[in-house]
Design an enzyme around this catalytic site. Structure first.
Site, PDB file in Angstrom:
ATOM      1  N   TRP A  21       0.928  -1.400   0.034  1.00 12.03           N
ATOM      2  CA  TRP A  21      -0.030   0.087  -0.077  1.00 12.03           C
ATOM      3  C   TRP A  21       0.848   1.313   0.000  1.00 12.03           C
ATOM      4  CZ3 TRP A  21      -2.126   2.806   4.777  1.00 12.03           C
ATOM      5  CH2 TRP A  21      -3.028   3.829   4.337  1.00 12.03           C
ATOM      6  N   TYR A  54      -4.656  -0.853  -5.360  1.00 10.66           N
ATOM      7  CA  TYR A  54      -3.197   0.008  -5.216  1.00 10.66           C
ATOM      8  C   TYR A  54      -2.538   0.045  -6.420  1.00 10.66           C
ATOM      9  CZ  TYR A  54      -3.602  -2.195  -0.042  1.00 10.66           C
ATOM     10  OH  TYR A  54      -3.898  -2.479   1.018  1.00 10.66           O
ATOM     11  N   SER A 151     -11.422  -6.824   5.693  1.00 10.08           N
ATOM     12  CA  SER A 151     -10.381  -5.979   6.082  1.00 10.08           C
ATOM     13  C   SER A 151     -11.332  -4.751   6.807  1.00 10.08           C
ATOM     14  CB  SER A 151      -9.676  -5.297   5.206  1.00 10.08           C
ATOM     15  OG  SER A 151      -8.546  -4.094   5.568  1.00 10.08           O
ATOM     16  N   SER A 206      -0.191  -0.822   9.157  1.00  3.75           N
ATOM     17  CA  SER A 206      -0.133   0.504   9.846  1.00  3.75           C
ATOM     18  C   SER A 206       0.544   0.191  10.952  1.00  3.75           C
ATOM     19  CB  SER A 206      -1.087   1.713   9.603  1.00  3.75           C
ATOM     20  OG  SER A 206      -1.272   1.926   8.420  1.00  3.75           O
ATOM     21  N   ALA A 209       2.426   3.165  12.034  1.00  2.00           N
ATOM     22  CA  ALA A 209       1.775   4.573  12.079  1.00  2.00           C
ATOM     23  C   ALA A 209       2.252   5.182  10.856  1.00  2.00           C
ATOM     24  CB  ALA A 209       1.825   5.212  13.560  1.00  2.00           C
ATOM     25  N   LYS A 216      11.602   8.699  12.716  1.00  2.00           N
ATOM     26  CA  LYS A 216      12.068   9.415  11.588  1.00  2.00           C
ATOM     27  C   LYS A 216      11.495  10.865  11.761  1.00  2.00           C
ATOM     28  CE  LYS A 216       9.280   8.175   7.708  1.00  2.00           C
ATOM     29  NZ  LYS A 216       9.375   7.447   6.182  1.00  2.00           N
ATOM     30  N   ARG A 228       6.820  10.555   2.527  1.00  2.00           N
ATOM     31  CA  ARG A 228       5.546  10.483   2.344  1.00  2.00           C
ATOM     32  C   ARG A 228       4.162  11.509   3.018  1.00  2.00           C
ATOM     33  NH1 ARG A 228       4.032   4.085   3.052  1.00  2.00           N
ATOM     34  NH2 ARG A 228       6.147   4.120   4.019  1.00  2.00           N
ATOM     35  N   GLU A 290      15.454  -4.092   9.089  1.00  2.00           N
ATOM     36  CA  GLU A 290      15.404  -3.589  10.646  1.00  2.00           C
ATOM     37  C   GLU A 290      14.016  -4.030  10.920  1.00  2.00           C
ATOM     38  OE1 GLU A 290      14.101   0.639  12.692  1.00  2.00           O
ATOM     39  OE2 GLU A 290      15.358   0.542  11.120  1.00  2.00           O
ATOM     40  N   ASN A 291      13.054  -4.043  10.177  1.00  2.00           N
ATOM     41  CA  ASN A 291      11.690  -4.530  10.590  1.00  2.00           C
ATOM     42  C   ASN A 291      11.662  -6.084  10.989  1.00  2.00           C
ATOM     43  OD1 ASN A 291      10.449  -2.017  10.393  1.00  2.00           O
ATOM     44  ND2 ASN A 291       9.847  -2.195   8.171  1.00  2.00           N
TER      45      ASN A 291
END
Length: 312
Positions: A21, A54, A151, A206, A209, A216, A228, A290-291
């Site tokens: 997304w 998307y 969803s 998200s 967030a 950042k 973004r 990292e994630n």
């Protein structure tokens, strides 16, 4: 990478999954998008999420072209339908016509014979629930879809869906995809308890967030150029001084644990047993690295209590 069962099904998905997304097929350059997907797979991510809407199918095309190099049985692929894909009166919603047509169009764009999960991207007030569920059941019986999902449906809407499915002997939904992060917690009240009781797992979007929980962003008035948030009004409005102060406090805890703020935020989400996977976006492979490292991090009760105090 650690894996969890998806709701009451036997399907196992990676604790961290990769979505598309606002990224693939549009915002993110193709080279970085491809590298991010490949890095995720390399690090053990087996769950990739997209949707027809998307970038009007472009995200599905890019994802399909990239993951075709991997054995199909080695990953879980999800897409969705509901939002408009054209200007006609039947180019939206969850009617049998739209669901079947969009499922087939998604399979073509993804260049695959089936998707593992097909989501109803929102609840459709204008289509009988039985019509939608029967259309998805037919897709499952034909082998084009393996599992049904929803969803941003409420617990009440999911209860109606399970009741309808049981009444007409249709496949049950096994997964819900709501928004969930430290600043968006509405699912804790009803959606998670209902999912735990009825075999519906959460795959949350998200979780960071939209980057706010990575640390950042340091000022609501001075956003990084090219981010973004600097381009999207709705995202910019979500960055407030109050939230930034909380992120700074959370960053102190992360520092003590020798992890990043983003990893802390993901580990906090994965404290919920009903959450099968945290769906992250990544514009660069470094973000994937990292994630993914958040998988397996366990937060102590003391740390969770400190986080709760910060969040209020």
């Amino acid at each position: 990478m650690e894996f969890r069962r998806l709701g009451g099904s036997g399907l196992k998905v990676s604790e961290v999954s990769l979505g598309s997304w606002l990224t693939y097929g549009g915002y993110v350059e193709r080279e970085n998008a491809v590298k991010a997907i490949e890095k995720a797979y390399e690090l053990g991510v087996n769950f990739f999420d997209t949707a027809n809407v998307y970038e009007r199918g472009a995200a599905e095309v890019l994802l399909g072209e990239t993951i075709k190099q991997f054995p199909r049985e080695s990953y879980v692929l999800a897409t969705k339908a509901f939002w408009p894909m054209g200007d006609g009166p039947n180019d939206r919603g969850l009617s049998r016509k739209h669901v079947i047509e969009q499922a087939n169009a998604s399979l073509k764009r993804l260049n695959t014979d089936y998707v593992d999960i097909f989501y109803c991207h929102r609840y459709d007030q204008e289509t009988p629930l039985q019509e939608t569920l029967r259309a998805i059941d037919d897709l499952i019986r034909s082998g084009k879809v393996l599992y049904a999902g929803v969803s941003e449906w409420t617990a009440s809407q999911m209860a109606d869906a399970l009741g309808t499915a049981d009444r007409y002997l249709l496949d049950r939904i096994v997964v819900s995809q709501p928004i969930y992060n430290m600043f968006e917690r509405y699912i804790e009240k009803e959606v998670i308890p209902y999912g735990e009781k009825n075999g519906i797992g959460q795959v949350v979007f998200s979780p960071l967030a939209q980057g706010l929980l990575t640390g950042k962003y340091t000022s609501a008035a001075d956003l990084p150029e090219g981010s973004r948030a600097s381009k999207l009004d709705w995202m910019r409005k979500g960055i407030t001084d109050e939230k930034l102060a909380k992120v700074r406090a959370l960053s102190e805890i992360a520092g003590e644990l020798e992890i990043t703020t983003g990893q802390l935020a993901l580990a906090w989400i994965l404290r919920q047993p009903n959450v099968a996977s945290a769906l992250v976006g990544a514009s660069r492979p470094e973000q994937v690295v990292e994630n993914v490292a958040a998988s397996g991090i366990k937060l102590s009760e003391d740390v969770l209590a400190r986080i709760e105090t910060i969040l209020g």
